[in-house]
Write an enzyme that holds these catalytic residues in place. Structure first.
Site, PDB file in Angstrom:
ATOM      1  N   HIS A  16       0.840  -1.210   0.000  1.00 37.68           N
ATOM      2  CA  HIS A  16       0.000   0.000   0.000  1.00 37.68           C
ATOM      3  C   HIS A  16       0.872   1.256   0.000  1.00 37.68           C
ATOM      4  O   HIS A  16       1.317   1.722   1.049  1.00 37.68           O
ATOM      5  CB  HIS A  16      -0.926  -0.036   1.223  1.00 37.68           C
ATOM      6  CG  HIS A  16      -2.000   1.007   1.207  1.00 37.68           C
ATOM      7  ND1 HIS A  16      -3.323   0.719   1.437  1.00 37.68           N
ATOM      8  CD2 HIS A  16      -1.950   2.353   0.989  1.00 37.68           C
ATOM      9  CE1 HIS A  16      -4.039   1.827   1.365  1.00 37.68           C
ATOM     10  NE2 HIS A  16      -3.218   2.849   1.100  1.00 37.68           N
ATOM     11  N   HIS A  18       1.029   5.066  -2.205  1.00 34.79           N
ATOM     12  CA  HIS A  18       0.477   5.944  -3.257  1.00 34.79           C
ATOM     13  C   HIS A  18       1.606   6.667  -3.973  1.00 34.79           C
ATOM     14  O   HIS A  18       2.467   7.292  -3.326  1.00 34.79           O
ATOM     15  CB  HIS A  18      -0.451   6.990  -2.652  1.00 34.79           C
ATOM     16  CG  HIS A  18      -1.709   6.417  -2.083  1.00 34.79           C
ATOM     17  ND1 HIS A  18      -2.917   6.447  -2.734  1.00 34.79           N
ATOM     18  CD2 HIS A  18      -1.944   5.780  -0.903  1.00 34.79           C
ATOM     19  CE1 HIS A  18      -3.850   5.869  -1.991  1.00 34.79           C
ATOM     20  NE2 HIS A  18      -3.275   5.450  -0.864  1.00 34.79           N
ATOM     21  N   ASP A  20       1.473   9.456  -5.863  1.00 32.05           N
ATOM     22  CA  ASP A  20       1.483  10.923  -5.739  1.00 32.05           C
ATOM     23  C   ASP A  20       1.842  11.382  -4.327  1.00 32.05           C
ATOM     24  O   ASP A  20       2.292  12.516  -4.149  1.00 32.05           O
ATOM     25  CB  ASP A  20       0.146  11.544  -6.196  1.00 32.05           C
ATOM     26  CG  ASP A  20      -1.082  10.840  -5.656  1.00 32.05           C
ATOM     27  OD1 ASP A  20      -0.974   9.677  -5.219  1.00 32.05           O
ATOM     28  OD2 ASP A  20      -2.164  11.453  -5.660  1.00 32.05           O
ATOM     29  N   GLY A 173      -9.608   7.989  -1.389  1.00 27.36           N
ATOM     30  CA  GLY A 173     -10.266   9.286  -1.255  1.00 27.36           C
ATOM     31  C   GLY A 173     -11.173   9.374  -0.042  1.00 27.36           C
ATOM     32  O   GLY A 173     -10.919   8.735   0.983  1.00 27.36           O
ATOM     33  N   HIS A 200      -9.704   0.879   0.188  1.00 27.65           N
ATOM     34  CA  HIS A 200      -9.573   1.641   1.425  1.00 27.65           C
ATOM     35  C   HIS A 200     -10.896   1.513   2.189  1.00 27.65           C
ATOM     36  O   HIS A 200     -11.953   1.804   1.630  1.00 27.65           O
ATOM     37  CB  HIS A 200      -9.355   3.126   1.135  1.00 27.65           C
ATOM     38  CG  HIS A 200      -7.967   3.486   0.725  1.00 27.65           C
ATOM     39  ND1 HIS A 200      -7.468   3.208  -0.509  1.00 27.65           N
ATOM     40  CD2 HIS A 200      -6.970   4.130   1.397  1.00 27.65           C
ATOM     41  CE1 HIS A 200      -6.222   3.664  -0.591  1.00 27.65           C
ATOM     42  NE2 HIS A 200      -5.892   4.229   0.556  1.00 27.65           N
ATOM     43  N   GLU A 203     -11.061   3.398   7.658  1.00 24.82           N
ATOM     44  CA  GLU A 203      -9.943   4.293   7.988  1.00 24.82           C
ATOM     45  C   GLU A 203     -10.407   5.424   8.900  1.00 24.82           C
ATOM     46  O   GLU A 203      -9.581   6.071   9.541  1.00 24.82           O
ATOM     47  CB  GLU A 203      -9.346   4.851   6.677  1.00 24.82           C
ATOM     48  CG  GLU A 203      -8.040   5.606   6.844  1.00 24.82           C
ATOM     49  CD  GLU A 203      -7.501   6.162   5.538  1.00 24.82           C
ATOM     50  OE1 GLU A 203      -8.222   6.103   4.517  1.00 24.82           O
ATOM     51  OE2 GLU A 203      -6.355   6.649   5.540  1.00 24.82           O
ATOM     52  N   ASP A 281       1.841   3.950   3.108  1.00 23.86           N
ATOM     53  CA  ASP A 281       0.724   4.732   2.554  1.00 23.86           C
ATOM     54  C   ASP A 281       1.293   5.846   1.681  1.00 23.86           C
ATOM     55  O   ASP A 281       1.161   5.795   0.468  1.00 23.86           O
ATOM     56  CB  ASP A 281      -0.190   5.284   3.660  1.00 23.86           C
ATOM     57  CG  ASP A 281      -1.582   5.635   3.162  1.00 23.86           C
ATOM     58  OD1 ASP A 281      -1.951   5.136   2.079  1.00 23.86           O
ATOM     59  OD2 ASP A 281      -2.299   6.384   3.849  1.00 23.86           O
TER      60      ASP A 281
END
Ligand SMILES: O=c1[nH]cnc2c1ncn2[C@H]1C[C@H](O)[C@@H](CO)O1
Ligand SMILES: [Zn+2]
Length: 343
Positions: A16, A18, A20, A173, A200, A203, A281
């Site tokens: 996991h 990301h 960006d 998101g 996701h 959370e 993450d």
């Protein structure tokens, strides 16, 4: 508690991460130059804009940090460089297998198509595989706050891209305002294509139902899943289905999934037999590395030993979106390397 050198030496899997949220400072500067964007900021100022502070109040404030880098990720060249940069950082963490995720719809502000955005990322990962001892695959994220019309353009990407690096689908998101139920039709379209799914879920406070719904909609892994702590009966189902939880301690505290170490459910879930794993993450937004995440776990739970870290890596391999032969090779490699560290 383990020594930092021991933690650094351990081979690792990360499921996991990301794209960006994980760009290095030097990469951000290169991307800005390529995009002819004058950031006009010192290094410290760049990091201040890209990182989420400790006092971030919730998931939405955390997600707002991504606005800074997205304008830099709008060309094939920059997406390729970014993917290479994240896989390179992972190799420094001694990660042997990583899945890097991103939302293609966020990279179309200039003239890229969804497919071109995916091709650029896959190209960067392939180049990193040539330069480092790492296998790097890509996941596509849909954004929960997006329109269903936009989201429905994502499943067909799996028909159009014939590259073994593209291995799965995620929803990321705003989980606070967009619960899982809304996406059942979309996920049916992903399932008909036999694409692996991680979502996701769980959370944010009181979001445990999203975990149950995600599993019912075909997810074999859950991004974070912290709120599974509130549904002890359902933990048995997570165990029996071998659902992998992709936990990320630094991020989980920043988004205020939990606020006290006593409430962080990692060790309790692990002891019960839930397949927990450790992840960054977002390396940049959370100002972390996988080594730092392992270090936190080792500090919080001093009796969590090398064999436990090895175990969670085997859980990660079992949950990875690769075929049985590749999993077998990784299990073998990790058995061998952990044995050398323990000797
Ligand atoms: O931890 C997260 N939860 C939900 N969404 C996230 C998290 N980290 C990153 N994202 C979002 C923001 C990114 O722009 C997007 C694609 O990587 O995924
Ligand atoms: Zn995430």
């Amino acid at each position: 508690m383990l020594r930092p050198e021991t933690i650094a030496q351990m081979p690792k899997v990360e499921l996991h991460c990301h794209l960006d949220g994980s760009l290095s400072l030097s990469c951000i500067k290169t991307l800005a130059k390529n995009a002819k964007i004058n950031l006009n900021l010192t290094d410290e100022e760049i990091l201040e804009k890209a990182q989420a502070p400790e006092n971030t109040r919730n998931l939405l404030e955390y997600l707002a940090r991504f606005d800074f880098v997205l304008p830099l990720l709008q060309s094939y060249t920059n997406l390729e460089l970014a993917a290479y940069d994240v896989a390179r950082q992972a190799a420094l963490d001694n990660i042997r297998y990583i899945e890097i995720r991103f939302a293609p719809e966020q990279h179309l502000l200039q003239n890229l198509t969804l497919e071109e955005a995916v091709e650029a990322v896959v190209a960067g990962l392939s180049r990193a595989e040539e330069d480092f001892d790492i296998i790097a695959n890509a996941l596509i994220c849909g954004l929960r706050q997006s329109t269903l019309e936009k989201l429905e353009k994502l499943p067909p990407i799996f028909d159009h891209i014939n590259d073994s690096h593209l291995v799965g689908f995620d929803l990321a998101g705003d989980e606070l305002n967009y619960p899982q139920q809304k996406f059942s039709g979309l996920l049916a379209q992903v399932n008909t294509r036999n694409v692996h799914i991680t979502l996701h879920a769980g959370e944010c406070p009181h979001c445990e139902q999203n975990i149950v719904d995600s599993v019912n909609m075909g997810a074999t892994r859950i991004g974070h899943g912290i709120m599974s702590k509130n549904i002890p009966d359902y933990q048995e189902i997570l165990i029996s289905k071998k659902i992998v939880l992709e936990m990320a301690p630094s991020s989980n505290f920043q988004t205020k999934s939990v606020t006290r170490i006593e409430d962080y459910p990692f060790k309790q879930l692990y002891d019960k037999g839930v397949h927990v794993t450790l992840n960054t993450d977002n390396r940049t937004v959370s100002n972390t590395t996988l080594q730092k995440e392992y270090g936190k776990i080792s500090t919080w739970y001093p009796d969590f030993g090398i064999e436990d870290f090895e175990q969670i890596n085997h859980y990660a391999i079992d949950g990875a979106f690769i075929d049985a032969v590749e999993k077998e090779a990784l299990h073998f490699k990790f058995n061998d390397e952990y044995k050398k560290i323990s000797d």
